[in-house]
Motif scaffolding. Structure first.
Motif, PDB file in Angstrom:
ATOM      1  N   GLU A  46       6.732  59.956 -25.690  1.00 48.39           N
ATOM      2  CA  GLU A  46       5.531  59.297 -25.445  1.00 48.39           C
ATOM      3  C   GLU A  46       4.466  60.083 -24.854  1.00 48.39           C
ATOM      4  O   GLU A  46       3.458  59.744 -25.393  1.00 48.39           O
ATOM      5  CB  GLU A  46       5.863  57.880 -24.548  1.00 48.39           C
ATOM      6  CG  GLU A  46       6.760  57.061 -25.268  1.00 48.39           C
ATOM      7  CD  GLU A  46       7.364  55.988 -24.286  1.00 48.39           C
ATOM      8  OE1 GLU A  46       6.987  56.095 -23.152  1.00 48.39           O
ATOM      9  OE2 GLU A  46       8.266  55.366 -24.745  1.00 48.39           O
ATOM     10  N   PHE A  47       4.479  60.865 -24.217  1.00 48.03           N
ATOM     11  CA  PHE A  47       3.527  61.980 -23.579  1.00 48.03           C
ATOM     12  C   PHE A  47       2.827  62.645 -24.658  1.00 48.03           C
ATOM     13  O   PHE A  47       1.806  62.856 -24.845  1.00 48.03           O
ATOM     14  CB  PHE A  47       4.094  62.713 -22.387  1.00 48.03           C
ATOM     15  CG  PHE A  47       3.438  64.144 -22.160  1.00 48.03           C
ATOM     16  CD1 PHE A  47       2.398  63.934 -21.313  1.00 48.03           C
ATOM     17  CD2 PHE A  47       3.768  65.253 -22.813  1.00 48.03           C
ATOM     18  CE1 PHE A  47       1.663  65.005 -20.885  1.00 48.03           C
ATOM     19  CE2 PHE A  47       2.909  66.211 -22.212  1.00 48.03           C
ATOM     20  CZ  PHE A  47       2.041  66.218 -21.379  1.00 48.03           C
ATOM     21  N   ARG A  48       3.770  63.373 -25.454  1.00 48.36           N
ATOM     22  CA  ARG A  48       3.294  64.049 -26.511  1.00 48.36           C
ATOM     23  C   ARG A  48       2.327  63.170 -27.586  1.00 48.36           C
ATOM     24  O   ARG A  48       1.154  63.523 -27.982  1.00 48.36           O
ATOM     25  CB  ARG A  48       4.181  64.805 -27.542  1.00 48.36           C
ATOM     26  CG  ARG A  48       4.975  65.591 -26.574  1.00 48.36           C
ATOM     27  CD  ARG A  48       5.643  66.578 -27.421  1.00 48.36           C
ATOM     28  NE  ARG A  48       6.781  67.517 -26.768  1.00 48.36           N
ATOM     29  CZ  ARG A  48       6.808  68.071 -25.905  1.00 48.36           C
ATOM     30  NH1 ARG A  48       5.701  68.669 -25.368  1.00 48.36           N
ATOM     31  NH2 ARG A  48       7.932  68.824 -25.256  1.00 48.36           N
ATOM     32  N   THR A  49       2.928  61.925 -27.923  1.00 47.59           N
ATOM     33  CA  THR A  49       1.913  61.131 -28.717  1.00 47.59           C
ATOM     34  C   THR A  49       0.671  60.637 -28.016  1.00 47.59           C
ATOM     35  O   THR A  49      -0.307  60.575 -28.707  1.00 47.59           O
ATOM     36  CB  THR A  49       2.905  59.851 -29.100  1.00 47.59           C
ATOM     37  OG1 THR A  49       4.067  60.263 -29.970  1.00 47.59           O
ATOM     38  CG2 THR A  49       2.123  59.065 -30.151  1.00 47.59           C
ATOM     39  N   ALA A  50       0.670  60.226 -26.860  1.00 45.78           N
ATOM     40  CA  ALA A  50      -0.677  59.973 -26.176  1.00 45.78           C
ATOM     41  C   ALA A  50      -1.540  60.720 -25.997  1.00 45.78           C
ATOM     42  O   ALA A  50      -2.645  60.682 -26.358  1.00 45.78           O
ATOM     43  CB  ALA A  50      -0.035  59.571 -24.528  1.00 45.78           C
ATOM     44  N   THR A  71       0.841  59.549 -19.553  1.00 38.62           N
ATOM     45  CA  THR A  71       0.893  58.663 -20.579  1.00 38.62           C
ATOM     46  C   THR A  71       0.268  57.279 -20.055  1.00 38.62           C
ATOM     47  O   THR A  71      -0.605  56.837 -20.942  1.00 38.62           O
ATOM     48  CB  THR A  71       2.104  58.398 -21.000  1.00 38.62           C
ATOM     49  OG1 THR A  71       2.769  59.534 -21.560  1.00 38.62           O
ATOM     50  CG2 THR A  71       2.152  57.348 -22.338  1.00 38.62           C
ATOM     51  N   HIS A  78       3.285  70.626 -22.080  1.00 36.81           N
ATOM     52  CA  HIS A  78       3.141  70.272 -20.555  1.00 36.81           C
ATOM     53  C   HIS A  78       2.985  71.427 -19.762  1.00 36.81           C
ATOM     54  O   HIS A  78       3.595  72.616 -20.030  1.00 36.81           O
ATOM     55  CB  HIS A  78       3.984  69.160 -20.115  1.00 36.81           C
ATOM     56  CG  HIS A  78       4.196  69.198 -18.596  1.00 36.81           C
ATOM     57  ND1 HIS A  78       4.979  69.988 -17.973  1.00 36.81           N
ATOM     58  CD2 HIS A  78       3.398  68.337 -17.804  1.00 36.81           C
ATOM     59  CE1 HIS A  78       4.826  69.843 -16.452  1.00 36.81           C
ATOM     60  NE2 HIS A  78       3.878  68.639 -16.557  1.00 36.81           N
ATOM     61  N   ASP A 108      -3.240  55.471 -21.569  1.00 42.56           N
ATOM     62  CA  ASP A 108      -3.358  53.775 -21.970  1.00 42.56           C
ATOM     63  C   ASP A 108      -4.399  53.152 -21.150  1.00 42.56           C
ATOM     64  O   ASP A 108      -4.856  52.408 -21.625  1.00 42.56           O
ATOM     65  CB  ASP A 108      -2.013  53.314 -21.800  1.00 42.56           C
ATOM     66  CG  ASP A 108      -1.041  53.911 -22.838  1.00 42.56           C
ATOM     67  OD1 ASP A 108      -1.495  54.101 -23.857  1.00 42.56           O
ATOM     68  OD2 ASP A 108       0.356  53.635 -22.824  1.00 42.56           O
TER      69      ASP A 108
END
Length: 398
Positions: free
Chosen positions: A65-69, A268, A83, A272
């Motif tokens: 989710e971090f990479r996608t965000a 993340t 990271h 958002d």
């Protein structure tokens, strides 16, 4: 549409103290959503990444989710999001890895506009490799980079150009795309420090021409860490030192040791939160771009109010932030007063505007200053806080 500042401020517990924060360039305040994401992740269940147990899957999801965000935030690809502990750490690591390919006769180019995290790692790597360093010079009068000799400085010997997308001291946003086009024309890579830029502008890494783009989430509501974005194919050709049993997969080969999953979840959540500032629908990327437009309108209006107020102080105050294209960050010095005294005076009135040069070692030398007061805006700043700042400076000067 306009930014709903009151609704935004309600999400920041720290703003209930009454302090007017003009210290955003050093790190913004943090919304409750980010803190909750960190707490929720670290209290688990959580373990090292795998796909068998729930704890393992939670860790794996935090990373994905971090990479996608951050791919959405930076206009990049999830497989190229790395990271790091900080932008400085990432830059040191990549400078060492890239320097393995440099040979006598090569050169690199750095900028007098940059925070030292995008200068010293490259200069030191060049010294160890025995290659030359060239400079893009800062014009103190305009607070702009002097690019009149760009084609001579960036030439066929150049292997890499390191430049800031925005100055953390002056706010100047140089024409990175122009610099990158010249670098790419001679086959050089472009490493962009976007730490200050990312807090105020929607980022499109490819449009900037940045082969590498580094930023720090704590400058835009997130936890303390660093993020680097690049094409996965480019990263695949770079080989850092690492432990023998650790994966050689990209981007994991650059992330040494166990990742801080709770920090990734907080970062993340910060992305958002930014996307949530735009009430319109669409993809997260589209909402991020729309939110940055609202933030830019708000911050630009407040910046102009401060500039008008500073102009009223006459020659007692010197504004060094003069570039045509710049962030809402103002660096000022005083005719006969110590900026550190102004910092303390304002702090006593619950106004946070720090003094110093903020690791912008080369810009400060080019300006000929040893300290200044930095006033940096964030989306949660208000007109009432601008009034308090200007009244406080007026009282200080009197």
């Amino acid at each position: 549409m306009s930014l709903d500042v009151n609704a935004l401020r309600a999400r920041f517990p720290s703003l209930t103290t009454g302090v007017a924060h003009f210290d955003g360039p050093g790190g913004t305040q943090t919304p409750i959503e980010v803190g909750e994401a960190i707490a929720r992740t670290i209290t688990g269940p959580l373990s090292n990444r795998e796909t068998i147990t729930l704890a393992e899957r939670n860790a794996d999801s935090a990373v994905a989710e971090f990479r996608t965000a951050f791919a959405d935030l930076l206009g990049s690809q999830p497989g190229g999001i790395v990271h790091g502990r900080s932008a400085t750490q990432l830059t040191y690591d990549f400078s060492r890895a890239l320097a393995k390919t440099w040979r006598p006769g090569d050169q690199i180019v750095v900028s007098q506009l940059d925070h030292d995290c995008n200068v010293r790692p490259w200069v030191q790597a060049a010294e160890h490799a025995g290659i030359d360093v060239r400079w893009l010079r800062l014009d103190p009068a305009s607070a702009e980079l002097d690019l009149s000799d760009l084609d001579e400085v960036v030439n066929d010997r150049t292997r890499l150009v390191a430049v800031a997308a925005a100055s953390n001291l002056l706010g100047t946003k140089p024409p990175v795309a122009t610099i990158a086009a010249r670098a790419h024309a001679v086959g050089a890579l472009v490493y962009v420090d976007g730490v200050h830029y990312a807090a105020h502008t929607a980022i499109d890494r490819r449009a900037l021409g940045a082969d590498f783009f580094v930023c720090s989430p704590y400058k835009f509501f997130g936890p303390h860490c660093g993020v680097l974005a690049a094409d996965p194919e480019l990263l695949d050709g770079i080989h850092p030192d690492k432990l023998a049993p650790s994966t050689d997969a990209v981007p994991e080969r650059f992330e040494l040791g166990t990742l801080p999953y709770e920090i990734l979840a907080g970062a993340t959540a910060a992305v958002d939160f930014i996307a949530g500032l735009a009430s319109e629908g669409g993809s997260r990327r589209e909402r991020i771009v729309a939110a940055n437009e609202l933030v830019d309108q708000h911050e630009l209006r407040l910046r102009r109010r401060i500039e008008d107020g500073l102009a009223g102080f006459g020659e007692r105050v010197r504004l060094h932030s003069r570039a045509q294209d710049r962030t809402p960050t103002l660096f000022v010095t005083f005719a006969d007063r110590d900026p550190a005294d102004a910092y303390r005076f304002l702090a006593a009135r619950d106004i946070a505007a720090p003094a110093g040069t903020f690791y912008a070692y080369e810009p400060a030398r080019a300006l000929g200053v040893t300290s200044g007061l930095r006033v940096g805006l964030a989306p949660y700043n208000t007109d009432a806080e601008i009034d308090r700042l200007l009244d406080g400076l007026d009282a200080f000067l009197r």
